[in-house]
Design an enzyme around this catalytic site. Structure first.
Site, mmCIF file in Angstrom:
data_model
loop_
_atom_site.group_PDB
_atom_site.id
_atom_site.type_symbol
_atom_site.label_atom_id
_atom_site.label_comp_id
_atom_site.label_asym_id
_atom_site.label_seq_id
_atom_site.Cartn_x
_atom_site.Cartn_y
_atom_site.Cartn_z
ATOM 1 N N SER A 120 0.834 -1.198 0.000
ATOM 2 C CA SER A 120 0.000 0.000 0.000
ATOM 3 C C SER A 120 0.868 1.247 0.000
ATOM 4 C CB SER A 120 -0.898 0.019 1.235
ATOM 5 O OG SER A 120 -1.513 1.291 1.376
ATOM 6 N N HIS A 126 -1.186 -1.210 -4.207
ATOM 7 C CA HIS A 126 -2.475 -0.877 -3.623
ATOM 8 C C HIS A 126 -2.553 0.630 -3.406
ATOM 9 C CE1 HIS A 126 -6.147 -2.133 -1.511
ATOM 10 N NE2 HIS A 126 -5.881 -1.193 -0.614
ATOM 11 N N ASP A 179 -4.784 3.643 -2.007
ATOM 12 C CA ASP A 179 -5.915 3.993 -1.147
ATOM 13 C C ASP A 179 -6.404 5.398 -1.456
ATOM 14 O OD1 ASP A 179 -6.226 1.682 0.667
ATOM 15 O OD2 ASP A 179 -4.177 2.180 1.266
ATOM 16 N N MET A 238 -9.040 8.152 -0.380
ATOM 17 C CA MET A 238 -9.922 8.520 0.735
ATOM 18 C C MET A 238 -10.402 9.952 0.567
ATOM 19 S SD MET A 238 -7.776 6.971 3.943
ATOM 20 C CE MET A 238 -6.647 5.595 3.739
ATOM 21 N N HIS A 291 -8.278 1.113 -4.219
ATOM 22 C CA HIS A 291 -9.260 0.887 -3.160
ATOM 23 C C HIS A 291 -9.925 2.219 -2.834
ATOM 24 C CE1 HIS A 291 -9.944 -0.242 1.366
ATOM 25 N NE2 HIS A 291 -11.081 -0.133 0.703
ATOM 26 N N MET A 309 -12.139 4.371 -0.749
ATOM 27 C CA MET A 309 -12.819 4.595 0.526
ATOM 28 C C MET A 309 -13.489 5.955 0.431
ATOM 29 S SD MET A 309 -9.997 3.010 3.153
ATOM 30 C CE MET A 309 -8.573 3.086 2.065
ATOM 31 N N MET A 344 -11.812 -5.976 5.110
ATOM 32 C CA MET A 344 -10.983 -5.064 5.885
ATOM 33 C C MET A 344 -10.672 -5.701 7.243
ATOM 34 S SD MET A 344 -10.266 -2.424 4.064
ATOM 35 C CE MET A 344 -9.513 -1.446 5.379
ATOM 36 N N ASP A 346 -6.812 -6.436 4.039
ATOM 37 C CA ASP A 346 -6.120 -5.147 4.115
ATOM 38 C C ASP A 346 -6.205 -4.640 5.543
ATOM 39 O OD1 ASP A 346 -5.138 -2.579 3.888
ATOM 40 O OD2 ASP A 346 -6.633 -1.887 2.439
#
Length: 224
Positions: A12, A35, A37, A39, A68, A70, A139, A177
């Site tokens: 990540s 990965h 993320d 957000m 990913h 979020m 998660m 994750d």
């Protein structure tokens, strides 16, 4: 694009040096996917980056992107990340208005479609629809921040998913994750995970290539 076989180690970049992102991407070239993320400080209490940054990561990464999301309103935003060229785009089941329709749209664009569930969210509604998704992300921490401790109480969800995939014949990756490192990856692999996100365990290692190889070997040794 031929994607790697299991077990897959996806570092990540939440744990990377944002000022030296290209350098850190090159340091994990021995991993399977990177990965990413995303957000929005709304769905989770943290803010990272959006499509513009992900597009630059896509342009410079030596390995495919595992995005990913979020974020709130993934029905609107998720297809954009598929269009950028991400190999995989995962959205949260808690945020999507129509998870199956969204997954189909992501697939139509050409990316793998993933669905994620927070630690407190049941995966039971997904079990009869696994064929609609290419990946289910369980998660193993509350989403929002890196460096949290692994939650072993989430493992029964992986067992449920693995058994449902075997029963239905669904070809779906099972990803974990949160808090994944040498001490926890075996437990997740035994429960059924085949794709592992690791942040600080990889970027915090003195020998990053060695740590990726170690995690892959541990996951392979504990595969169900």
């Amino acid at each position: 694009m031929r994607l790697p076989d299991a077990p897959r180690i996806n570092p990540s970049i939440l744990s990377a040096d944002f000022v030296n992102m290209q350098r850190d991407l090159e340091r994990i070239s021995g991993a399977d996917l990177v990965h990413v993320d995303v957000m929005d400080n709304h769905f989770v209490p943290n803010l990272t980056f959006g499509p513009q940054m992900v597009e630059r990561v896509q342009a410079t990464s030596p390995i495919p992107l595992d995005v990913h999301l979020m974020i709130s309103d993934p029905d609107r935003w998720a297809p954009e990340y598929a269009e950028i060229g991400a190999a995989s785009v995962t959205f949260h089941v808690e945020a999507a208005r129509d998870p199956i329709a969204l997954a189909r749209r992501i697939r139509d664009i050409g990316a793998r479609a993933g669905v994620a569930a927070k630690p407190g969210t049941s995966v039971e509604p997904l079990l009869d629809h696994l064929g609609e998704f290419d990946q289910v992300l369980v998660m193993t921490v509350e989403p929002g921040f890196g460096g949290q401790s692994f939650m072993p109480e989430t493992m029964p969800k992986l067992v449920e998913l693995r058994e449902a995939a075997a029963r239905t014949g669904a070809d779906v990756w099972l990803q974990v994750d949160g808090g994944i490192g040498p001490d926890t990856i075996g437990q997740a692999a035994e429960a059924g995970a085949d794709t592992f996100v690791a942040g600080s365990a990889v970027f915090g290692a003195d020998d990053i290539d060695g740590r990726i190889a170690q995690l892959r070997a541990l996951a392979r040794a504990h595969r169900h």
